[in-house]
Design a protein around this motif. Structure first.
Motif, PDB file in Angstrom:
ATOM      1  N   GLY A  17      -0.410   1.699   4.616  1.00 18.02           N
ATOM      2  CA  GLY A  17      -1.591   1.090   5.208  1.00 18.02           C
ATOM      3  C   GLY A  17      -2.247   0.067   4.291  1.00 18.02           C
ATOM      4  N   GLY A  18      -1.437  -0.629   3.508  1.00 17.67           N
ATOM      5  CA  GLY A  18      -1.947  -1.652   2.593  1.00 17.67           C
ATOM      6  C   GLY A  18      -2.350  -1.124   1.229  1.00 17.67           C
ATOM      7  N   ARG A  19      -2.371   0.226   1.033  1.00 13.58           N
ATOM      8  CA  ARG A  19      -2.756   0.810  -0.261  1.00 13.58           C
ATOM      9  C   ARG A  19      -1.516   1.047  -1.110  1.00 13.58           C
ATOM     10  NH1 ARG A  19      -6.310   5.998   1.152  1.00 13.58           N
ATOM     11  NH2 ARG A  19      -6.881   5.898  -1.062  1.00 13.58           N
ATOM     12  N   GLU A  20      -1.543   0.568  -2.346  1.00 14.14           N
ATOM     13  CA  GLU A  20      -0.404   0.728  -3.250  1.00 14.14           C
ATOM     14  C   GLU A  20      -0.315   2.175  -3.737  1.00 14.14           C
ATOM     15  OE1 GLU A  20       2.812   0.379  -4.649  1.00 14.14           O
ATOM     16  OE2 GLU A  20       2.105  -1.698  -4.409  1.00 14.14           O
ATOM     17  N   LEU A  21       0.878   2.769  -3.601  1.00 14.18           N
ATOM     18  CA  LEU A  21       1.089   4.147  -4.029  1.00 14.18           C
ATOM     19  C   LEU A  21       1.777   4.252  -5.377  1.00 14.18           C
ATOM     20  CD1 LEU A  21       2.248   5.737  -0.632  1.00 14.18           C
ATOM     21  CD2 LEU A  21      -0.049   5.609  -1.584  1.00 14.18           C
TER      22      LEU A  21
END
Length: 538
Positions: free
Chosen positions: A75-79
């Protein structure tokens, strides 16, 4: 399905290395793919291709020896490189996992209610009656019958399919957007497998879930995936819509995987071939004993009146779900467990023989098990393992034994110079060849093959089936082939016997059973095995 261009998971140039004792293994190389909203993407490949490592890396569930480079955005968040707090928020909430073997994922000491309740308490703060009601609702949604009655059950008290349904309930408990399913049906019977796939498909459509599905079974990919990524040696070698990959594969490895689904049929049985083994109305009942005096109060009817025959050069496939009596029947024919009813082996009645009376016949009847790693002693060299039977059934010098081991290793496709190694130094397919060599060195007349290919990758399955066919043609072997993989059964068998709960429900030539099944149960097995949607029964 919404537009895959709007990805819920976006992986770019993923590289994963493992460092151990100074050695570095580059397990995943430059992997990039997307999972769109409401889309199912299948990661396909053989063992060691990097499928599971890729999936686990997305939420940093790999061990400390792993070094991850590249990008995985949810969802666009870097993991990749995200804080532990961020990862905890996402794991189990937004991204949930279903693993291959639920018995290793579920705590054997806790009830189903407690294990589901822990997840709800951790992520939603639910407890007491609210948690109880939510757990019952979840178990009902995944098709557990009488969910209220199952809350106090422990994992070992559930069937394999029910345990996997509990795992799906745990994965769905917190309303994830992405479900990562890592070989979730591999350990299940074909009919249960079909039910689980139907359930996942229904839940995906109801909830708008995205799914990353990891498997080596191409029949499942056809049924469930919108797009496919084919992995080999840590790289994605081909990707595209499912229909395109199956109808017009571009990469040689993809073509090889698809060709492995078509593995031909058995060599015809020679005319006038003699009967090697036969039974008539064979019955295997185990007594249920209770009380201080151990009185028999009933019986577990494991096999109810099985009649069969198998000739020289012929394979009888025995199929059915777990608990149908397949292996029990084979063990009785080999006189490894007691039974009632005549058993004739090489023209001789053997059903009353025990211990010493059976010993002269043991070399003529051998068995190859499902898991070669479990059936091969880790403390013995390959030479010792293969030659073990010769020490009991043949009076040979050390040199003669060595030469026989070398000859049978060549015959099953193993280099004789590796005979001084130990089982852990071989691949899964090589270990199964060792198990086959151990059985064949005694030149048996009857070989029981108990799920000999189920633990193997598809291309290795093809190699083992071809080897078994060649050994049968060369030596006139009679096979009893036990399996729930009906594609392999068709490739190897001349006749098929279908068993259900101890009863033989249908038997006949392989083409008749597969193409014109007479019973509802056989039709259900065929529909589940060959990807026709058979509908789901709990």
């Amino acid at each position: 399905m919404t537009d895959p261009a709007d990805p819920v998971l976006q992986v770019r140039d993923l590289n994963i290395r493992f460092s151990q004792e100074g050695a570095v293994t580059h397990a995943v190389r430059g992997v990039s793919f997307d999972v769109g909203r409401g889309e199912t993407v299948a990661l396909v490949g053989e063992s060691g291709s990097g499928k599971s490592v890729t999936a686990l890396s997305t939420v940093e569930l790999l061990p400390g020896s792993a070094r991850i480079e590249g990008s995985a955005k949810f969802g666009g968040r870097e993991l990749v490189g995200a804080s532990e707090k961020t990862l905890r928020e996402i794991r189990g909430n937004d991204i949930s996992f279903i693993f291959q073997e639920p018995m290793t994922s579920l705590n054997p000491l806790h009830t189903i209610e407690k294990q589901l309740g822990e997840s709800l308490a951790l992520h939603q703060g639910l407890s007491g009656q609210k948690a109880h009601a939510r757990i019952v609702e979840l178990l009902d949604q995944v098709g557990i019958p009488d969910p209220e009655m199952r809350l106090k059950s422990y994992p070992h008290q559930l069937s394999g399919g029910q345990r996997q349904r509990v795992m799906i309930a745990m994965a769905l408990a917190n309303g994830p957007e992405l479900l990562i399913a890592d070989e979730p049906t591999t350990a299940l019977d074909v009919t249960i497998q079909a039910q689980i796939l139907d359930l996942l498909q229904e839940l995906k459509e109801e909830r708008g879930l995205s799914m990353l599905f990891i498997t080596h079974d191409l029949t499942i990919v056809r049924q469930i995936a919108d797009r496919v990524c084919v992995m080999k040696d840590g790289e994605i070698v081909e990707t595209g819509p499912t229909a395109q990959i199956f109808d017009n594969p571009q990469h040689p490895y993809t073509r090889m995987l698809l060709e492995a689904e078509s593995i031909g049929g058995p060599t015809p049985v020679p005319e006038g071939a003699e009967t090697v083994a036969e039974t008539k109305d064979l019955r295997i009942w185990f007594p249920i004993q209770r009380g201080l005096l151990r009185r028999t109060v009933g019986h577990v009817k494991a096999v109810n009146g099985a009649t069969l025959s198998v000739r020289k050069g012929e394979t009888l496939g025995i199929v059915g779900e777990s608990g149908s009596g397949k292996t029990t029947l084979a063990l009785a024919i080999m006189r490894l467990i007691g039974s009632d009813g005549p058993i004739v082996f090489l023209g001789r009645e053997i059903h009353e023989l025990k211990g010493r009376g059976m010993r002269p016949l043991r070399a003529d009847m051998q068995i190859v098990f499902q898991d070669p790693f479990g059936s091969l002693s880790p403390r013995m060299t390959v030479e010792e393992i293969i030659a073990e039977g010769l020490g009991i059934h043949a009076n040979l010098s050390r040199r003669e034994k060595h030469d026989k081991v070398a000859a049978i290793m060549r015959e099953v496709g193993l280099p004789p110079e590796t005979m001084h190694r130990y089982p852990h130094e071989f691949s899964g397919g090589q270990r199964q060849r060792i198990a086959i060599a151990r059985a064949m060195i005694l030149q048996p007349k009857l070989v029981v093959l108990d799920e000999p290919t189920s633990a193997l990758d598809m291309t290795v399955q093809v190699q083992i089936v071809e080897l078994l066919r060649e050994l049968q043609r060369k030596h006139g072997l009679a096979y009893l082939f036990i399996s729930h993989d009906l594609k392999v059964v068709r490739a190897l068998s001349h006749k098929v016997m279908v068993m259900q709960k101890g009863d033989v429900v249908e038997a006949g030539p392989v083409d008749q059973i597969f193409d014109r099944p007479q019973t509802d149960y056989t039709r259900q097995l065929m529909a589940a095995a060959f990807g026709k949607r058979a509908g789901s029964a709990a």
